[in-house]
Design an enzyme around this catalytic site. Sequence first.
Site, PDB file in Angstrom:
ATOM      1  N   ASP A 133       0.762  -1.203  -0.017  1.00 45.52           N
ATOM      2  CA  ASP A 133      -0.075  -0.044  -0.064  1.00 45.52           C
ATOM      3  C   ASP A 133       0.823   1.243   0.111  1.00 45.52           C
ATOM      4  O   ASP A 133       0.443   2.264   0.601  1.00 45.52           O
ATOM      5  CB  ASP A 133      -0.702   0.003   1.261  1.00 45.52           C
ATOM      6  CG  ASP A 133      -1.493  -1.241   1.347  1.00 45.52           C
ATOM      7  OD1 ASP A 133      -2.194  -1.804   0.303  1.00 45.52           O
ATOM      8  OD2 ASP A 133      -1.775  -1.982   2.506  1.00 45.52           O
ATOM      9  N   ALA A 184       1.450   3.102  -2.629  1.00 48.01           N
ATOM     10  CA  ALA A 184       0.798   3.829  -3.540  1.00 48.01           C
ATOM     11  C   ALA A 184       1.972   3.761  -4.599  1.00 48.01           C
ATOM     12  O   ALA A 184       2.106   4.760  -5.614  1.00 48.01           O
ATOM     13  CB  ALA A 184       0.974   5.526  -3.255  1.00 48.01           C
ATOM     14  N   LYS A 185       1.897   2.794  -4.978  1.00 47.24           N
ATOM     15  CA  LYS A 185       2.926   2.229  -6.311  1.00 47.24           C
ATOM     16  C   LYS A 185       2.112   2.392  -7.463  1.00 47.24           C
ATOM     17  O   LYS A 185       2.935   2.917  -8.580  1.00 47.24           O
ATOM     18  CB  LYS A 185       3.267   0.707  -6.286  1.00 47.24           C
ATOM     19  CG  LYS A 185       4.021   0.343  -4.821  1.00 47.24           C
ATOM     20  CD  LYS A 185       4.179  -1.148  -5.179  1.00 47.24           C
ATOM     21  CE  LYS A 185       3.224  -2.035  -4.644  1.00 47.24           C
ATOM     22  NZ  LYS A 185       2.639  -2.129  -3.433  1.00 47.24           N
ATOM     23  N   ASN A 210      -5.359  -9.780  -4.044  1.00 48.46           N
ATOM     24  CA  ASN A 210      -5.205  -9.281  -2.827  1.00 48.46           C
ATOM     25  C   ASN A 210      -4.382  -8.117  -2.850  1.00 48.46           C
ATOM     26  O   ASN A 210      -4.535  -7.249  -1.945  1.00 48.46           O
ATOM     27  CB  ASN A 210      -4.152 -10.231  -2.211  1.00 48.46           C
ATOM     28  CG  ASN A 210      -2.896 -10.542  -2.943  1.00 48.46           C
ATOM     29  OD1 ASN A 210      -3.018 -10.333  -3.693  1.00 48.46           O
ATOM     30  ND2 ASN A 210      -1.957 -11.467  -2.326  1.00 48.46           N
ATOM     31  N   ALA A 211      -3.949  -7.485  -4.024  1.00 46.04           N
ATOM     32  CA  ALA A 211      -3.382  -6.146  -4.346  1.00 46.04           C
ATOM     33  C   ALA A 211      -4.660  -5.124  -4.394  1.00 46.04           C
ATOM     34  O   ALA A 211      -5.793  -5.377  -4.758  1.00 46.04           O
ATOM     35  CB  ALA A 211      -2.740  -6.243  -5.302  1.00 46.04           C
ATOM     36  N   GLY A 212      -4.450  -3.961  -4.300  1.00 42.69           N
ATOM     37  CA  GLY A 212      -5.316  -3.036  -4.645  1.00 42.69           C
ATOM     38  C   GLY A 212      -4.584  -1.816  -4.818  1.00 42.69           C
ATOM     39  O   GLY A 212      -3.906  -1.247  -4.129  1.00 42.69           O
ATOM     40  N   HIS A 213      -4.735  -1.376  -6.233  1.00 40.33           N
ATOM     41  CA  HIS A 213      -4.070  -0.115  -6.706  1.00 40.33           C
ATOM     42  C   HIS A 213      -5.090   0.895  -7.074  1.00 40.33           C
ATOM     43  O   HIS A 213      -6.179   0.705  -7.699  1.00 40.33           O
ATOM     44  CB  HIS A 213      -3.268  -0.578  -7.919  1.00 40.33           C
ATOM     45  CG  HIS A 213      -2.256  -1.601  -7.701  1.00 40.33           C
ATOM     46  ND1 HIS A 213      -1.663  -2.392  -8.561  1.00 40.33           N
ATOM     47  CD2 HIS A 213      -1.299  -1.781  -6.805  1.00 40.33           C
ATOM     48  CE1 HIS A 213      -0.877  -3.161  -8.131  1.00 40.33           C
ATOM     49  NE2 HIS A 213      -0.729  -2.652  -6.802  1.00 40.33           N
ATOM     50  N   GLN A 266       1.852  -5.850  -3.485  1.00 39.37           N
ATOM     51  CA  GLN A 266       2.349  -6.068  -2.188  1.00 39.37           C
ATOM     52  C   GLN A 266       3.654  -5.431  -1.800  1.00 39.37           C
ATOM     53  O   GLN A 266       4.151  -4.717  -2.828  1.00 39.37           O
ATOM     54  CB  GLN A 266       2.229  -7.469  -1.524  1.00 39.37           C
ATOM     55  CG  GLN A 266       1.063  -8.221  -1.513  1.00 39.37           C
ATOM     56  CD  GLN A 266       0.412  -8.787  -2.708  1.00 39.37           C
ATOM     57  OE1 GLN A 266       1.230  -9.552  -3.558  1.00 39.37           O
ATOM     58  NE2 GLN A 266      -0.678  -8.540  -3.191  1.00 39.37           N
ATOM     59  N   THR A 320       2.825 -12.710   2.116  1.00 40.78           N
ATOM     60  CA  THR A 320       2.038 -13.466   1.268  1.00 40.78           C
ATOM     61  C   THR A 320       2.788 -14.459   0.571  1.00 40.78           C
ATOM     62  O   THR A 320       3.950 -14.955   1.083  1.00 40.78           O
ATOM     63  CB  THR A 320       1.724 -12.303   0.078  1.00 40.78           C
ATOM     64  OG1 THR A 320       0.444 -12.819  -0.619  1.00 40.78           O
ATOM     65  CG2 THR A 320       2.628 -11.901  -0.879  1.00 40.78           C
ATOM     66  N   THR A 377      -7.661  -1.173   0.620  1.00 47.09           N
ATOM     67  CA  THR A 377      -8.376  -1.117  -0.633  1.00 47.09           C
ATOM     68  C   THR A 377      -9.242  -2.264  -0.906  1.00 47.09           C
ATOM     69  O   THR A 377     -10.290  -2.480  -1.451  1.00 47.09           O
ATOM     70  CB  THR A 377      -7.401  -0.985  -2.056  1.00 47.09           C
ATOM     71  OG1 THR A 377      -6.327  -0.023  -1.524  1.00 47.09           O
ATOM     72  CG2 THR A 377      -7.955  -0.228  -3.045  1.00 47.09           C
ATOM     73  N   SER A 427       5.455  12.722  -2.995  1.00 45.48           N
ATOM     74  CA  SER A 427       4.308  12.755  -3.425  1.00 45.48           C
ATOM     75  C   SER A 427       3.419  13.362  -2.358  1.00 45.48           C
ATOM     76  O   SER A 427       3.544  13.143  -1.064  1.00 45.48           O
ATOM     77  CB  SER A 427       3.673  11.623  -3.817  1.00 45.48           C
ATOM     78  OG  SER A 427       2.407  11.563  -4.150  1.00 45.48           O
TER      79      SER A 427
HETATM   80  P1  IMP Z   1      -2.611 -12.952   1.274  1.00 45.79           P
HETATM   81  O1  IMP Z   1      -1.893 -12.330   0.528  1.00 45.79           O
HETATM   82  O2  IMP Z   1      -4.066 -12.547   1.288  1.00 45.79           O
HETATM   83  O3  IMP Z   1      -2.320 -14.364   1.609  1.00 45.79           O
HETATM   84  O4  IMP Z   1      -2.268 -12.073   2.899  1.00 45.79           O
HETATM   85  C1  IMP Z   1      -1.166 -12.250   3.512  1.00 45.79           C
HETATM   86  C2  IMP Z   1      -0.852 -10.859   4.200  1.00 45.79           C
HETATM   87  O5  IMP Z   1      -0.414 -10.178   3.294  1.00 45.79           O
HETATM   88  C3  IMP Z   1      -2.008 -10.342   5.121  1.00 45.79           C
HETATM   89  O6  IMP Z   1      -1.257  -9.756   6.098  1.00 45.79           O
HETATM   90  C4  IMP Z   1      -2.409  -9.354   4.044  1.00 45.79           C
HETATM   91  O7  IMP Z   1      -3.119  -8.248   4.699  1.00 45.79           O
HETATM   92  C5  IMP Z   1      -0.928  -8.820   3.403  1.00 45.79           C
HETATM   93  N1  IMP Z   1      -1.384  -8.159   2.104  1.00 45.79           N
HETATM   94  C6  IMP Z   1      -1.677  -8.917   0.859  1.00 45.79           C
HETATM   95  N2  IMP Z   1      -1.652  -8.236   0.106  1.00 45.79           N
HETATM   96  C7  IMP Z   1      -1.735  -7.214   0.445  1.00 45.79           C
HETATM   97  C8  IMP Z   1      -1.661  -5.604  -0.297  1.00 45.79           C
HETATM   98  O8  IMP Z   1      -1.757  -5.501  -1.467  1.00 45.79           O
HETATM   99  N3  IMP Z   1      -1.145  -4.413   0.593  1.00 45.79           N
HETATM  100  C9  IMP Z   1      -1.245  -4.806   2.110  1.00 45.79           C
HETATM  101  N4  IMP Z   1      -1.067  -5.988   2.675  1.00 45.79           N
HETATM  102  C10 IMP Z   1      -1.205  -7.020   1.761  1.00 45.79           C
END
Ligand code: IMP
Length: 430
Positions: free
Chosen positions: A13, A15-16, A38-41, A227, A242, A305, A419
């Site tokens: 997170d 802000a890439k 699992n990512a959110g941009h 991530q 992750t 996100t 930024s």
């Molecule tokens: P997973 O990737 O869903 O298996 O989660 C494993 C760990 O990575 C957890 O602590 C999640 O909150 C964290 N995580 C996974 N993706 C992100 C991301 O894009 N931003 C921040 N934390 C993440």
Amino acid sequence: MSATCVVGLQWGDEAKGKIVDLLSDKADFVVRYNGGANAGHTIVWGDRTFKVSLLPTGILKPHLRSVIGNGLVVYPPRLLEEISQLRQAGIKVGDNLAVSDHAHVIFPYHMEEERAVEQGSGAAIGTTGRGIGPCYQDKVGRTGGIRMGELLYPEHLRERLKALVPRKNRIIAALANGAEMKTFDADRICDEYLGYAEQLRPHITDTTRILQQGLKAGKHIIFEAAQGSLLDIDHGTYPYVTSSNSLPGGIWNGAGIPSRHLDKIIGVVKAYTTRVGRGPFPTELDDGPGGIGERIRKVGREYGTVTGRPRRCGWFDAVAVQYTSALAGVDEITVMLLDVLSGHKQLSICIAYELDGKRIEEFPSDSFLLERCKPIYETMPGWDVDLTKARKKSDLPAQALKYVERISELLGLRVSIASVGPDREQTIHL
Ligand code: IMP
């Protein structure tokens, strides 16, 4: 230049997406090489905000090709939902999107398996619940993984699911240990996924070949890490990580492009630190309502996100970022969300830890050791000016500039951008 990687150096997170968006004007490809939904941009263009989870942020620019590499785990309904949302917003998604035939497929049983582990095992990581871990487990375990290319062969897919799904049901029931869990039917899943496959067919291809041909033709590629580096499966704060390599090391495997093609690696950091999910976080400001942590969360809108969970917030940890910037081979740093730190009398930067009574300056990435580390801070004067209107270096108050310079000094790296807001215009080139 042939290839640039944009990588987050904290726990995600950072802000890439904004940096990728800025760079992608001059690129030909934007490539995701790890992770999944699992990512959110988040990308902000004036009054328009776009959020993508699985799609590379490059998808907003139809002039370039967006690639979902083989290193990803793809949940097809989520991918289709993102495509459809973008199309509704007038963004073209057609032959500008390529999805690797070797990316692994997330099925609903992966999410259920994850739910069983996270809820029932007493060893929860605090995952995003998107089935990421179980899907990668199936990939590495070899007998249970199904790849995107296999979705295009209906009989083959049905045969595989018929063998796999009953096994999955048994595993989930065992993990649930009596708790109520969903069970799955192979034919139903197969029919559902064949429907997705038809819609995704035009995009599923050998992306490695496309990228290799692109490089040969002198095209410019941006690799977009998902991530943060501290969540990297090998080098992050294991086991609270992750399941993929978010560090640039993941590119070679996750996109099939040898790392010698990379000629620039940009490390992205927040001016402070956040973390979602469980795991050690030495500089966390868990100082309750009205505390500094809460204030950073509110001002920085630090809520996940993907899951909406409040992010844990804390001071900038130079020890952690020294560790990740070396692993990532970073050439330059961009400092994001500097504006969020306005209004504090004093700011702290962690420059070392105390571990069992001893001062250490190296990051212990084993969570059981990091948990015992207490931060040693150096303090700096804050500033009370709203930075969101700053557009050039001279608009920054001396204290803000000093803060950025100190980060640069501690990391031994040039800071190229500060930024001061999500919009493209709120970018100060240093
Ligand atoms: P997973 O990737 O869903 O298996 O989660 C494993 C760990 O990575 C957890 O602590 C999640 O909150 C964290 N995580 C996974 N993706 C992100 C991301 O894009 N931003 C921040 N934390 C993440």
